[in-house]
Every structure is written in structure tokens, then in C-alpha cells.
Design an enzyme around this catalytic site. Structure first.
Site, mmCIF file in Angstrom:
data_model
loop_
_atom_site.group_PDB
_atom_site.id
_atom_site.type_symbol
_atom_site.label_atom_id
_atom_site.label_comp_id
_atom_site.label_asym_id
_atom_site.label_seq_id
_atom_site.Cartn_x
_atom_site.Cartn_y
_atom_site.Cartn_z
ATOM 1 N N ASP A 470 1.056 -1.301 0.031
ATOM 2 C CA ASP A 470 0.016 0.023 0.119
ATOM 3 C C ASP A 470 1.108 1.252 -0.067
ATOM 4 O O ASP A 470 1.718 1.329 0.975
ATOM 5 C CB ASP A 470 -0.886 0.037 1.250
ATOM 6 N N HIS A 526 4.556 -7.229 0.275
ATOM 7 C CA HIS A 526 4.195 -8.716 -0.250
ATOM 8 C C HIS A 526 5.040 -8.762 -1.542
ATOM 9 O O HIS A 526 5.557 -7.765 -2.155
ATOM 10 C CB HIS A 526 2.623 -8.783 -0.686
ATOM 11 N N SER A 614 8.744 4.627 4.713
ATOM 12 C CA SER A 614 9.883 3.458 4.251
ATOM 13 C C SER A 614 9.435 3.251 2.609
ATOM 14 O O SER A 614 8.479 3.891 2.262
ATOM 15 C CB SER A 614 10.035 2.297 4.826
#
Length: 669
Positions: A470, A526, A614
Site C-alpha cells: 500500500d 508482499h 519507508s
């Protein structure tokens, strides 16, 4: 208002069954497209082109924000956001004040707060078959204690409304959701939305054009008046063929041209041989794109409303619109800058990103003091000097201390404050565990989501890569493209990013995609592709911020100097893929959940970042992937795209026979 024209009836007067009106054909076309979109489940996004192609044009929608019913009293205004444009109503107390003045002057001093604000404000917008169609309506309260606070919002798919068999004056009541919890409603808002009949659009335009030279105000044009109109259009063809055009328009040969006849002439002639060279209102040259754009431009330019209040435009986001005249003043004085592109990330005080799902611009929340400090540190030579004389160590120590603090039981009390700070941007309904279960702030920060919250697109097709986080995403076909549009560090290179132990010749001139995570995002990353994890390489380094203000700076090299972990994944569809997890200020910990030799399927959870912002960068071999067109188009505008885990990223260029259709062209003709 009817949905048929005299021209259409005349054509159908030969005894043949009448053809369906353009309005009914439009509605049918939209229904077909809705069926196709539901079957394809495609994640389409706007390309950002300034013009509307003729085969993409659906119609002009008239959206009216009528009123609201709130659970508390105050003064309110509403904003309508669609694509890259936002419009706002007047404050409800101004509308009420005008009503009071008209009826009973002594009541002006009464309290104008209400729980039932009325705006009755309308805006015409262009609807494209593959363009933005999810509109966001935001309601703000405004008073002396709480200036312009977002108190409720809703999203509505305009295609759903426009394809219903409803009367055009039908009022739709929508629930207004609480920005702090999407499960709670704070009231309802009433809107109407319908497509303007193409015939009415032409007639409305013709009526306003006719008024320019209708000297006797009888609603009809004589030959002299018609001749003056042709001259006003500034087109040589119109001047040279005035009498011929007059006869062509005068279909009943009565010696005058009425509004319907003028509308028919303008529409037909503009499609065949244009007689209008410049917009009669703003003077802009026409014919730049195609004829459909000319008619759209002139229709909206001539629009003077229908007796309702017209919403104010010129805004990019609802937050910007909420600033009102103060924003306009600051913009005029150059105190702030709202723009799409590189300035919005590097030197402006606001960061704008494009929401891929909703197809509209949104503003990223960031404290003004932090913006000023980052600009001072990363956007100046003085800041560079500070960085080289100890700031690197300060940032590292600060991140380590903050990490320890966020792992303490006392930090759990900061969770509600964090949710308030990012109200409307964190959906706790998607979180796997209840908020009470988090014993520390970091437990909450690395929270897991429910399995259904992030479905993986084309899960059974390994030739389609998906988004790893996301995040706010930038995709580039080469390093040269990335440094031209986004990364301004003078020493950026693939070799410098991956380090000597992970870099190989396979990545020379490769493609790269940047996934930037902000503090409010879900912070687990992911796997974007299926394959085998060959190795992990840890590279020590600094902890600069990964905010665009630093990334766009020519004075530091964020991605090649920050602490990072490089993973190499070997795949059958994309060759080798480098997955780089990069730490940042306040992020001292990068945790991977897989080990060398593991086989990973795209969409599998790969790891997580502890507290802070990040970034993940994925590097693909040259000519291994074709990124989705909307991601590339936004990146070429230096505009980040807001995406979610599991949505499509691109397709393999190595197995062409397995390619899926262009997800951006999913309309049924």
C-alpha cells in the site's frame, strides 16, 4: 426536458420505426460498459490526457448537491471531487442569509447554524467511458472555533446513478460517513445527477450564441443577423458561405433561422466542416484535438447556470478547496504552491498523489513544520553541509531511540492520537485484530489485515506482476527515465542501489518501480512476482527520509545511501527481480518473513517495516516487464499513484501469448 429532437423525428418520418434517441443509446452503452467492467474486474485508471477522444466521450453530467441532514448544528459547505478537479459550494449560512434577506430583514441577526444545510449548487462535468466516475462528496463544518473541518464524506459511482431509469429531478439520499470510522454515519446528503440530453446541450449552446446577434430579441435570426454571427465566428469558410449556410439552416424555408435550426447547423457543420475557429467566450482556438472537444469546450464555457448556484471550481483536492479565499490569497502571494508534478513533491508545501481506485487527486497529510525542516535540510547546500557534519548520526540515533520507545507498553496510548492525525486515511475495519489487542505502538504499526482486504489480481497468472505494498508508486522503464522525472540524487544507479554483492549484468538498463510507504499506510510488504528467493544482502547505511522532498533533492542520494536489504527472486516469467527494502528516518528495523531457498507466490507476505515511512524498490531486467499504462503516464508527469497491495503492476514481455488485454481499454463498443 425531453430526450428527443425534431431532427431525429424528421429523419424517422419515412414510415420506418423510429431509431432510439441518442440519450437512450447513451444509457444502453453505459449499461453494457458496467456489465463488462463487472466481468473483467479491471483496475482501470485515468491517463491524464487533457483532451477527450471522441470514442471515449460519454456525455455531460449535471451534478447538483441539494442539501444535507446532519446530526449536529453548524455552518457547512460541501465539495465535489472527480478526477483531477474539485468544486465547492457556498457556506450554508450564506444561502440561508440570502433567503432571510428576501423574506424578513430583521432576522439577519439570528443564529444561522443548522443541522439541515441547503446549497442547491450545480456543476456540469464531462464523463468519459474510461475516465473518472467515482465522485467523492465531502462536507466541512466551519465556525470560529473549528475552521473548515472535514466532518463527513461519501463516494458515489456516477455510472450507477446515470444508468438507472430515473426522472432527471430524482433526488438520491446518500449516507455521510465519519472520517474517523467508515462504519459510523454522521448524516445524509441529497444529490441529483443525470446526463444532459445531447439535443439540449446543442440547443443551450445555440441559444446563447443566438443571443449575441439577436438584436430584436425575438429568438430568431434574419439573414443580416445570421451574417453578423458568421462574421463573429472569425472563420473564412463561414464568411464566404453565409448565404449558403443560411439556406442550409432554414429547413422550412420561412426566411428566418430559429434556435432549433441553428443548433442543428452548428452541430452538423462542426462535425463536417467547422465554422467556428475560436470560442466566442474565451477566444481559445478550436480544432486542437477533435470536434467533440470543441463542442464540450464551448458548451461548458457558455454555461451560465440554470438558476441554481454554480459551484466554484479551480481546485485540485477537497482540502485545497476548504481553504477558500485564504488559499487564493496565499496562492496569489506565492506563499504556497499546489500543482501536479515535480514541484508538488520537491519544493511545494503540499504533496499531491493520484488515487488509482477513485481516479482523483488526493493530498497527503504532512505537518507544515516538518515540511519546512525537511526542505531546509534536504533542499539546500547548507543542509548538505549539516548532513556531512553529523546529521547522519543524529538521524540514526533518533531512529533507534524512537524504535525502542515504540516497542514499550507506554507507547500504546499513542495509537488513538495517530488515528486522529490520519483521520480518514486508516480503515480499521480492514485490520485483522481489534485495536485493544495491540500492546505497543509497533504492534499496531505492523498490523495485519483481513485476508479479504487485499485480493490479489489474476492470482493464477504468474505473468502478471502485482503491487508490493500500500503506497505511492512511481514506475520507470529505465534509470534515465527515473532520474529525469523523479530521482534527483546525482549518484543514483542500479549498481549503487543493489550493491556489489547483489548486482549483476542482468539488471543493466533494467526497469524499476518505487513503492513509497507513508506512516499511515499498511506497513507489511508482499511479493510482486512468483519465484524462488535466491539470497538476501544487507547493506548498512544512513536513515534519511524517503519523502519526495528528499528524493527530489540534488544534494543527497537517499536510495543509494540509506540502510537497505536486497533480495533476489528468480522467476520463470520475468527473469531475476531485485526486491530492495529501504529503511528511513524513524525506521530502524526491516524484517523479512522468508528465507533463502523459499518459493514465494505473488501476493505472499514478504516482510514488514517498523515505525516510520519507508520504501521498496523493485528492479526488473531490461525488457522483462510492461508496466500498466496508467502508472507510466502518471510517472511521466512526476505524479505518484496511490495503489494497494495486489493490484496490477504490469505484465511479462517474454510470453506475449499469455498477455491479458489492455486493462485501460475495457469499454464495450
Amino acid at each position: 426536458m425531453g430526450h428527443s429532437s425534431s431532427r431525429h423525428n424528421a429523419l424517422a418520418g419515412d414510415g420506418q420505426p423510429p431509431l432510439p434517441s441518442r440519450f437512450s443509446r447513451f444509457r444502453t452503452r453505459l449499461r453494457l460498459r458496467r456489465r463488462d467492467r463487472a466481468a473483467a474486474a479491471a483496475d482501470c485508471s485515468e491517463s491524464g490526457r487533457p483532451a477527450v477522444a471522441a470514442d471515449e466521450f460519454a456525455g455531460i453530467a449535471r451534478i447538483r448537491i441539494v442539501k444535507a441532514d446532519m446530526r449536529f448544528k453548524d455552518k457547512f459547505f460541501a465539495c465535489l471531487s472527480l478526477g483531477e478537479r474539485t468544486y465547492r459550494t457556498e457556506r450554508s449560512d450564506k444561502f440561508k442569509l440570502l433567503h432571510i434577506v428576501r423574506i424578513y430583514l430583521p432576522l439577519i441577526s439570528s443564529d444561522l447554524s443548522t443541522h439541515k444545510p441547503e446549497w442547491n449548487s450545480e456543476k456540469k462535468v464531462v464523463i468519459e467511458t474510461n475516465g473518472p466516475h467515482i465522485a467523492r462528496i465531502s462536507v466541512f463544518e466551519t465556525n470560529r472555533f473549528s475552521k473548515n473541518t472535514l466532518v463527513g464524506y461519501c463516494e458515489v459511482d456516477l455510472f450507477d446513478l446515470l444508468t438507472k431509469d430515473l426522472e432527471e429531478e430524482h433526488i438520491e439520499d446518500l449516507a455521510l460517513l465519519d472520517p474517523s470510522s467508515s462504519t459510523n454515519a454522521v448524516g445524509t446528503i441529497s444529490i441529483s445527477c443525470y446526463i444532459e440530453d445531447p439535443v439540449e446541450t446543442e440547443q443551450s449552446f445555440a441559444r446563447r450564441v443566438l443571443a449575441i446577434v439577436d438584436y430584436d430579441e425575438d429568438g430568431k435570426l434574419s439573414l443580416p443577423e445570421f451574417s453578423d454571427l458568421m462574421k463573429a465566428f472569425g472563420n473564412g469558410l463561414a464568411v464566404n458561405k453565409m448565404e449558403e449556410l443560411f439556406r442550409q439552416a432554414d429547413t422550412n424555408s420561412d426566411g428566418i433561422v430559429d434556435m432549433d435550426e441553428l443548433a442543428a447547423l452548428l452541430a452538423d457543420q462542426q462535425e463536417k466542416e467547422p465554422i467556428i475557429s475560436n470560442c466566442p467566450v474565451c477566444g481559445e482556438s478550436l480544432g486542437k484535438y477533435d470536434k467533440i472537444n470543441d463542442m464540450i469546450h464551448m458548451t461548458l464555457c457558455f454555461d451560465e447556470g440554470t438558476g441554481n448556484q454554480i459551484m466554484t471550481g479551480g481546485f485540485l483536492t477537497d482540502k485545497q478547496a476548504s481553504y477558500g479565499w485564504m488559499f487564493k490569497l496565499s496562492e496569489w502571494a506565492n506563499f504556497s504552491s499546489y500543482d501536479v508534478g515535480l514541484r508538488s513533491g520537491s519544493t511545494a508545501s503540499h504533496i499531491l498523489v493520484f488515487d488509482r481506485r477513485a481516479k482523483r487527486l488526493v493530498e497527503e497529510a504532512i505537518d507544515g513544520k516538518i515540511v519546512l525542516s525537511m526542505r531546509a535540510l534536504y533542499q539546500s547546500k547548507v543542509g548538505l553541509t549539516l548532513i556531512n557534519t553529523g546529521v547522519k548520526d543524529i538521524l540514526k540515533n533518533l531512529s533507534e531511540k524512537q524504535g525502542k520507545k515504540m516497542n514499550s507498553p507506554e507507547s500504546a496510548k499513542d495509537i488513538p492520537k495517530f488515528l486522529d492525525l490520519f483521520m480518514g486515511q486508516i480503515n480499521m475495519d480492514e485490520t485483522k485484530d481489534p485495536i485493544e489487542s495491540f500492546k505497543t505502538f509497533n504492534d499496531f504499526f505492523v498490523r495485519q489485515l483481513k485476508p479479504s482486504a487485499r485480493p490479489i489480481a489474476y492470482n493464477d497468472q504468474d505473468n502478471i506482476a502485482t503491487c508490493a505494498a500500500d503506497c505511492r508508486l512511481m514506475a520507470f522503464s529505465s534509470v534515465d527515465e527515473s532520474t529525469r522525472f523523479w530521482i534527483k540524487g546525482r549518484k543514483f544507479s542500479i549498481e549503487g542501489l543493489l550493491g556489489a554483492d547483489a548486482h549483476s549484468d542482468a539488471f543493466i538498463n533494467g526497469s524499476l518501480v518505487i513503492f513509497r510507504l507513508a506512516p499511515q499506510d499498511y506497513h507489511r510488504f508482499h511479493v510482486p512476482v512468483s519465484g524462488t528467493v535466491e539470497k538476501f544482502v544487507e547493506i548498512p547505511g544512513c536513515l534519511y527520509t524517503v519523502n519526495p522532498i528528499a528524493v527530489n533533492s540534488k544534494y543527497c542520494n537517499v536510495f543509494t545511501e540509506n540502510k537497505r536489504v536486497v533480495s533476489i527472486i528468480s522467476t520463470s516469467e520475468f527473469g531475476k527481480v531485485a526486491f530492495v527494502a529501504i529503511g528511513a528516518t524513524m525506521v530502524g528495523s526491516i524484517t523479512f518473513l522468508k528465507k533463502e531457498g523459499d518459493y514465494v507466490h505473488k501476493g505472499d507476505e514478504f516482510g514488514y517495516f517498523s515505525f516510520g515511512g519507508s520504501t521498496v524498490i523493485c528492479v526488473f531486467e531490461k525488457d522483462a516487464i510492461q508496466f500498466d499504462a496508467d502508472l507510466v503516464a502518471n510517472s511521466e508527469r512526476s505524479l505518484e499513484t496511490l495503489v494497494e497491495v495486489g493490484t496490477t503492476l504490469g505484465t511479462s514481455k517474454r510470453n506475449r501469448e499469455l498477455q491479458v488485454p489492455d486493462l485501460q481499454k475495457c469499454a464495450v463498443e
